[in-house]
Design a protein around this motif. Sequence first.
Motif, PDB file in Angstrom:
ATOM      1  N   ILE A  26     -24.487  30.225 -21.338  1.00 32.27           N
ATOM      2  CA  ILE A  26     -24.572  31.500 -22.254  1.00 32.27           C
ATOM      3  C   ILE A  26     -24.396  32.822 -22.262  1.00 32.27           C
ATOM      4  O   ILE A  26     -25.120  33.137 -21.657  1.00 32.27           O
ATOM      5  N   GLY A  41     -16.352  30.086 -16.984  1.00 33.34           N
ATOM      6  CA  GLY A  41     -15.989  29.649 -18.870  1.00 33.34           C
ATOM      7  C   GLY A  41     -15.530  27.713 -17.850  1.00 33.34           C
ATOM      8  O   GLY A  41     -15.757  26.774 -17.212  1.00 33.34           O
ATOM      9  N   PHE A  68     -13.045  45.016 -23.656  1.00 39.35           N
ATOM     10  CA  PHE A  68     -12.660  43.888 -22.578  1.00 39.35           C
ATOM     11  C   PHE A  68     -11.323  44.015 -21.645  1.00 39.35           C
ATOM     12  O   PHE A  68     -10.629  44.606 -22.590  1.00 39.35           O
ATOM     13  N   TRP A  76     -14.782  34.291 -17.377  1.00 38.16           N
ATOM     14  CA  TRP A  76     -16.167  35.278 -17.747  1.00 38.16           C
ATOM     15  C   TRP A  76     -16.276  36.755 -17.847  1.00 38.16           C
ATOM     16  O   TRP A  76     -16.828  36.415 -16.334  1.00 38.16           O
ATOM     17  N   GLU A  77     -15.730  37.332 -18.348  1.00 43.55           N
ATOM     18  CA  GLU A  77     -16.013  39.096 -18.278  1.00 43.55           C
ATOM     19  C   GLU A  77     -17.055  39.222 -18.986  1.00 43.55           C
ATOM     20  O   GLU A  77     -17.257  39.530 -19.627  1.00 43.55           O
ATOM     21  N   GLN A  84     -23.140  39.686 -13.154  1.00 42.65           N
ATOM     22  CA  GLN A  84     -22.375  38.642 -13.336  1.00 42.65           C
ATOM     23  C   GLN A  84     -21.562  37.994 -12.587  1.00 42.65           C
ATOM     24  O   GLN A  84     -20.509  38.793 -13.355  1.00 42.65           O
ATOM     25  N   ALA A 104     -26.402  37.338 -19.864  1.00 44.60           N
ATOM     26  CA  ALA A 104     -25.354  36.095 -19.488  1.00 44.60           C
ATOM     27  C   ALA A 104     -26.763  34.903 -18.812  1.00 44.60           C
ATOM     28  O   ALA A 104     -27.233  35.643 -17.805  1.00 44.60           O
ATOM     29  N   LEU A 105     -26.771  33.996 -19.005  1.00 48.86           N
ATOM     30  CA  LEU A 105     -28.056  33.018 -18.775  1.00 48.86           C
ATOM     31  C   LEU A 105     -28.331  32.012 -18.593  1.00 48.86           C
ATOM     32  O   LEU A 105     -26.729  31.424 -19.286  1.00 48.86           O
ATOM     33  N   SER A 106     -29.137  31.059 -18.243  1.00 49.35           N
ATOM     34  CA  SER A 106     -28.728  29.970 -18.453  1.00 49.35           C
ATOM     35  C   SER A 106     -30.361  29.137 -18.565  1.00 49.35           C
ATOM     36  O   SER A 106     -30.780  29.934 -17.975  1.00 49.35           O
ATOM     37  N   LYS A 145     -14.260  36.346 -30.496  1.00 48.61           N
ATOM     38  CA  LYS A 145     -15.369  35.568 -29.473  1.00 48.61           C
ATOM     39  C   LYS A 145     -16.657  36.628 -29.374  1.00 48.61           C
ATOM     40  O   LYS A 145     -15.873  37.909 -28.399  1.00 48.61           O
ATOM     41  N   GLY A 160     -19.631  32.452 -25.780  1.00 47.56           N
ATOM     42  CA  GLY A 160     -19.006  31.842 -25.009  1.00 47.56           C
ATOM     43  C   GLY A 160     -20.536  30.843 -24.892  1.00 47.56           C
ATOM     44  O   GLY A 160     -21.363  31.080 -23.796  1.00 47.56           O
ATOM     45  N   ILE A 161     -20.241  29.054 -24.611  1.00 53.03           N
ATOM     46  CA  ILE A 161     -21.227  29.010 -23.697  1.00 53.03           C
ATOM     47  C   ILE A 161     -20.557  27.647 -23.008  1.00 53.03           C
ATOM     48  O   ILE A 161     -19.635  26.755 -23.489  1.00 53.03           O
ATOM     49  N   LEU A 162     -21.461  27.168 -21.684  1.00 56.35           N
ATOM     50  CA  LEU A 162     -20.694  26.529 -20.736  1.00 56.35           C
ATOM     51  C   LEU A 162     -21.929  25.977 -19.967  1.00 56.35           C
ATOM     52  O   LEU A 162     -23.131  25.866 -19.398  1.00 56.35           O
ATOM     53  N   THR A 166     -24.874  32.227 -13.014  1.00 55.58           N
ATOM     54  CA  THR A 166     -26.341  31.908 -13.307  1.00 55.58           C
ATOM     55  C   THR A 166     -25.854  30.264 -13.749  1.00 55.58           C
ATOM     56  O   THR A 166     -27.639  30.142 -13.124  1.00 55.58           O
ATOM     57  N   ASN A 167     -24.785  29.702 -13.527  1.00 53.27           N
ATOM     58  CA  ASN A 167     -24.943  28.287 -14.270  1.00 53.27           C
ATOM     59  C   ASN A 167     -24.803  27.680 -12.650  1.00 53.27           C
ATOM     60  O   ASN A 167     -25.735  26.948 -12.510  1.00 53.27           O
TER      61      ASN A 167
HETATM   62  C1  BT5 Z   1     -16.890  29.875 -22.202  1.00 53.95           C
HETATM   63  O1  BT5 Z   1     -15.685  29.344 -21.415  1.00 53.95           O
HETATM   64  O2  BT5 Z   1     -16.948  30.777 -23.135  1.00 53.95           O
HETATM   65  C2  BT5 Z   1     -18.093  29.384 -21.908  1.00 53.95           C
HETATM   66  C3  BT5 Z   1     -18.092  31.228 -21.265  1.00 53.95           C
HETATM   67  C4  BT5 Z   1     -19.802  30.789 -20.621  1.00 53.95           C
HETATM   68  C5  BT5 Z   1     -20.348  32.043 -19.967  1.00 53.95           C
HETATM   69  C6  BT5 Z   1     -21.293  31.774 -19.225  1.00 53.95           C
HETATM   70  S1  BT5 Z   1     -22.469  33.852 -18.911  1.00 53.95           S
HETATM   71  C7  BT5 Z   1     -23.671  32.085 -18.249  1.00 53.95           C
HETATM   72  C8  BT5 Z   1     -23.400  31.742 -17.409  1.00 53.95           C
HETATM   73  N1  BT5 Z   1     -23.012  31.768 -15.809  1.00 53.95           N
HETATM   74  C9  BT5 Z   1     -21.524  31.070 -16.147  1.00 53.95           C
HETATM   75  O3  BT5 Z   1     -21.076  31.271 -15.122  1.00 53.95           O
HETATM   76  N2  BT5 Z   1     -21.119  31.149 -17.617  1.00 53.95           N
HETATM   77  C10 BT5 Z   1     -21.890  30.812 -18.465  1.00 53.95           C
HETATM   78  P1  BT5 Z   1     -13.921  29.714 -22.490  1.00 53.95           P
HETATM   79  O4  BT5 Z   1     -14.060  28.494 -23.783  1.00 53.95           O
HETATM   80  O5  BT5 Z   1     -13.675  28.630 -21.153  1.00 53.95           O
HETATM   81  O6  BT5 Z   1     -13.722  30.420 -22.435  1.00 53.95           O
HETATM   82  C11 BT5 Z   1     -13.021  31.740 -20.760  1.00 53.95           C
HETATM   83  C12 BT5 Z   1     -11.710  32.405 -22.249  1.00 53.95           C
HETATM   84  O7  BT5 Z   1     -12.199  33.068 -23.114  1.00 53.95           O
HETATM   85  C13 BT5 Z   1     -11.322  33.145 -21.334  1.00 53.95           C
HETATM   86  O8  BT5 Z   1      -9.988  32.768 -20.571  1.00 53.95           O
HETATM   87  C14 BT5 Z   1     -10.840  34.731 -21.705  1.00 53.95           C
HETATM   88  O9  BT5 Z   1      -9.635  34.185 -22.337  1.00 53.95           O
HETATM   89  C15 BT5 Z   1     -11.859  34.402 -22.646  1.00 53.95           C
HETATM   90  N3  BT5 Z   1     -13.133  34.927 -22.824  1.00 53.95           N
HETATM   91  C16 BT5 Z   1     -13.601  35.653 -21.668  1.00 53.95           C
HETATM   92  N4  BT5 Z   1     -14.358  36.620 -21.362  1.00 53.95           N
HETATM   93  C17 BT5 Z   1     -15.034  36.638 -22.489  1.00 53.95           C
HETATM   94  C18 BT5 Z   1     -15.620  37.782 -23.536  1.00 53.95           C
HETATM   95  N5  BT5 Z   1     -16.500  37.831 -22.555  1.00 53.95           N
HETATM   96  N6  BT5 Z   1     -15.911  37.358 -24.555  1.00 53.95           N
HETATM   97  C19 BT5 Z   1     -15.110  36.657 -25.387  1.00 53.95           C
HETATM   98  N7  BT5 Z   1     -14.071  35.787 -24.495  1.00 53.95           N
HETATM   99  C20 BT5 Z   1     -14.000  36.360 -23.547  1.00 53.95           C
END
Ligand code: BT5
Length: 251
Positions: free
Chosen positions: A140, A48, A149, A54-55, A43, A63-65, A118, A121-123, A19-20
Amino acid sequence: MNTLFIGQNTIRLKSVDSTNSYASEILRQNAVPDGTMVSTEEQTMGRGQRGNSWESEPNCNLALSLILYPRFLKTDDQFLITQFTSLAVADLMAELLSGSAEQVKIKWPNDIYVGDRKIAGILIENFIRDQQIHASVIGIGINVNQQQFRQAPNAVSVRMITGQESDLRSVQERLCEWLEPYYLQLKAGQLEKINANYLEKLYRREERHLFYAGENSFQAAICGVSRQGKLQLQLDDGSVKEFDLKEIRFS
Ligand code: BT5
């Protein structure tokens, strides 16, 4: 939904890579209203920070922006976008997890934790033009109904904690309702209030823990966050050192 502009224009997708990426692309092509939200059921390549993935199982999570134009902010103050977003997501999680609300924390810089796991997560991707913030894409991901997961062993969801399934549409609306007042606080210049609130909710603040910086590991306590968003750690000799995301790891 009780907001003035956040989420009033929502683009709902069935499936998208990220979504980003989608939000950044529409920003490049068209005039998009302030507060536009792009959400998706599936997604396929969620992103991330720094190349992490991001799973998210289809139809289970948010999953949104969000697209905003915080042009009133100095580029030096970009970290406030991270701060107000983290606060809104943390408050939403505390609301959904009323039984474990006090365990909801912001892990610097912008992960939302329940206990040591966790849940969101936020990007944030900011578009800078002429040394000004032109637009911000706030991605988000919130684990709502997913129960297992595969790639993220430390993940937890609302359902895993409460045992209850949540209605995704309502959670998304509540998210907008939490985001808007914090964004309006930011717009009104209440920067100190946001910063103080963020520090209050910070995971492991003022607790002595092990950290890793490159080859070194050491005990330290989080004592604050700089204006640029660097983590400030107090070491055992009393000195305070600042670290950015690339430089430090939590144990
Ligand atoms: C984040 O990155 O936590 C930012 C995630 C943002 C996701 C949203 S979804 C909508 C929008 N569109 C996108 O493409 N992204 C945003 P970071 O701090 O780098 O954490 C990523 C790490 O968290 C991964 O390497 C995994 O270890 C872990 N991870 C992956 N999926 C996860 C989940 N669903 N819940 C918890 N941890 C997760």
